[in-house]
Design a protein around this motif. Structure first.
Motif, PDB file in Angstrom:
ATOM      1  N   GLY A 266       0.809  -1.215   0.000  1.00  0.00           N
ATOM      2  CA  GLY A 266       0.000   0.000   0.000  1.00  0.00           C
ATOM      3  C   GLY A 266       0.840   1.262   0.000  1.00  0.00           C
ATOM      4  O   GLY A 266       0.640   2.167  -0.825  1.00  0.00           O
TER       5      GLY A 266
ATOM      6  N   ILE B 293       1.262   4.042  -2.988  1.00  0.00           N
ATOM      7  CA  ILE B 293       0.936   5.440  -2.700  1.00  0.00           C
ATOM      8  C   ILE B 293       2.069   6.329  -3.193  1.00  0.00           C
ATOM      9  O   ILE B 293       1.857   7.355  -3.843  1.00  0.00           O
ATOM     10  CB  ILE B 293       0.695   5.654  -1.191  1.00  0.00           C
ATOM     11  CG1 ILE B 293      -0.668   5.087  -0.777  1.00  0.00           C
ATOM     12  CG2 ILE B 293       0.758   7.145  -0.832  1.00  0.00           C
ATOM     13  CD1 ILE B 293      -0.933   5.166   0.717  1.00  0.00           C
TER      14      ILE B 293
ATOM     15  N   ALA C 104      -4.331   1.874  -2.844  1.00  0.00           N
ATOM     16  CA  ALA C 104      -3.256   2.822  -2.563  1.00  0.00           C
ATOM     17  C   ALA C 104      -3.164   3.944  -3.586  1.00  0.00           C
ATOM     18  O   ALA C 104      -3.000   5.118  -3.214  1.00  0.00           O
ATOM     19  CB  ALA C 104      -1.927   2.085  -2.486  1.00  0.00           C
TER      20      ALA C 104
END
Length: 391
Positions: A28, A32, A155
């Motif tokens: 995640g 991101i 994400a």
């Protein structure tokens, strides 16, 4: 005693849940960062070309470290290797906050974080077999693959949304804190060493036994269109759709959801249909979605095009993985080849997007990718039709 000995009838063992928890936050936070790296670089005063080069360098670090992870696992143990992976990711977020020149800060943090992610994707899958009884491994790999795919799907749009709300230092500290949440789960990892691994990013269910000899031409014919599909996927994650005024997070979310749908549905179909046919269906679907995503204005039709692109991408991922096992002659070689192709495709997206979006524009870049995809799809179809004729 391993988890498989202690709990032979249990699928969601503490060890498996711990691994899933770590990859949820590890994947995640990485994606991101991947989805927002171009925006972050531009906020720091870098050009799109320079920021795209940083992204590509980060993916080179991800790929380069993977071959040594089994050695780390054997020498240090799974728990220490997990700690190194998550620790590098956490440190990477902190390094980007140092009072250095923007390029040095972003590059240093991205490379260190990329090394951590490269270790995580290999050690995560390597440990999974030790968490359950052998008879439940296929089902367990399904849970693991669903976790990594869901982490990626969530994400990217969340990162694009947060980067508009949170100042840059706060954004980095938030990612750092999310990685720390994963650390306690290290204690659930079985201590038994596991050296065999199938590779990251996907469900490792072997639907068919691989051939005994390496078919290099066949392997390349599978991996080239796969790399292109992953380049397009990375372009959309990092740069967003071509339409002016489009909200990237919403459209990327639609694409990501249907990547997961495509992977699961196509994986099930591989038990009944030829992987070549499934691969061709995925390539054609992705091509249609890509063309319409490149030319449509913002609106629900663009969302539909992104969903079609996502479904085709997921289908190609599932079919190409099985074909990589078959063409490479062994599951281990196929896994390494496929996973390196996955990460190289994502990394190449940084260069293609940085140069293409700057000098050609978004629409022309995506249409150029579509043209190359047509050529590689025709080459793929021709090769396997020729192979079938001579056999």
């Amino acid at each position: 005693m391993s988890a498989s000995d202690a709990q032979p009838q249990r699928t969601l063992t503490p060890g498996l849940l711990g691994v899933m928890w770590m990859v949820l936050f590890g994947f995640g936070t990485f994606f991101i960062n991947y989805a927002t790296l171009i925006t972050t670089g531009q906020h720091m005063g870098l050009t799109a070309v320079t920021a795209g080069t940083v992204l590509t360098t980060m993916m080179v670090a991800v790929v380069a470290v993977q071959p040594i992870v089994p050695l780390l696992n054997n020498r240090l143990g799974s728990r220490v290797t997990f700690f190194l992976a998550l620790g590098c990711q956490a440190v990477g977020h902190l390094l980007s906050l140092l009072p250095l020149t923007p390029l040095v800060a972003l590059l240093t943090g991205s490379v260190v974080g990329g090394v951590g992610f490269g270790v995580l994707v290999v050690i995560g899958t390597a440990v999974v077999p030790s968490t359950v009884a052998p008879g439940r491994l296929g089902r367990v790999l399904g849970f693991y693959g669903a976790t990594t795919a869901t982490a990626t799907a969530i994400a990217a749009p969340v990162g694009l949304w947060l980067i508009t709300l949170v100042p840059e230092p706060g954004f980095r500290w938030l990612n750092f804190a999310l990685v720390l949440l994963a650390l306690p789960a290290i204690l659930t990892v079985p201590k038994r060493e596991v050296t065999e691994h199938a590779g990251p990013h996907s469900n490792r269910q072997h639907h068919a036994a691989p051939r005994h000899q390496l078919q290099l031409a066949g392997l390349l014919s599978v991996l080239l269109p796969t790399a292109l599909i992953l380049t397009v996927f990375g372009l959309v994650l990092a740069f967003g759709p071509a339409a002016q005024g489009a909200s990237p997070a919403l459209y990327i979310a639609a694409m990501q959801v249907f990547v997961i749908v495509g992977r699961f549905l196509s994986s099930a179909s591989l038990d009944r249909h030829s992987p070549v046919a499934v691969m061709l269906l995925g390539l054609a679907t992705a091509l249609v979605g890509l063309i319409f995503a490149a030319v449509l204005p913002a609106g629900w039709m663009l969302g539909l095009a992104m969903a079609i692109l996502g479904f085709g991408t997921g289908t190609v991922q599932a079919a190409s993985l099985l074909m990589a096992f078959q063409q490479s002659g062994s599951a281990n070689r196929g896994s390494v080849a496929w996973n390196m192709t996955f990460d190289i495709g994502l990394g190449f997206a940084g260069l293609v997007g940085g140069i293409g979006f700057t000098y050609w524009g978004a629409q022309t870049t995506y249409l150029a990718c579509a043209l190359v995809l047509v050529i590689t799809t025709l080459a793929f179809a021709w090769y396997f039709r020729w192979r079938r004729r001579i056999q």
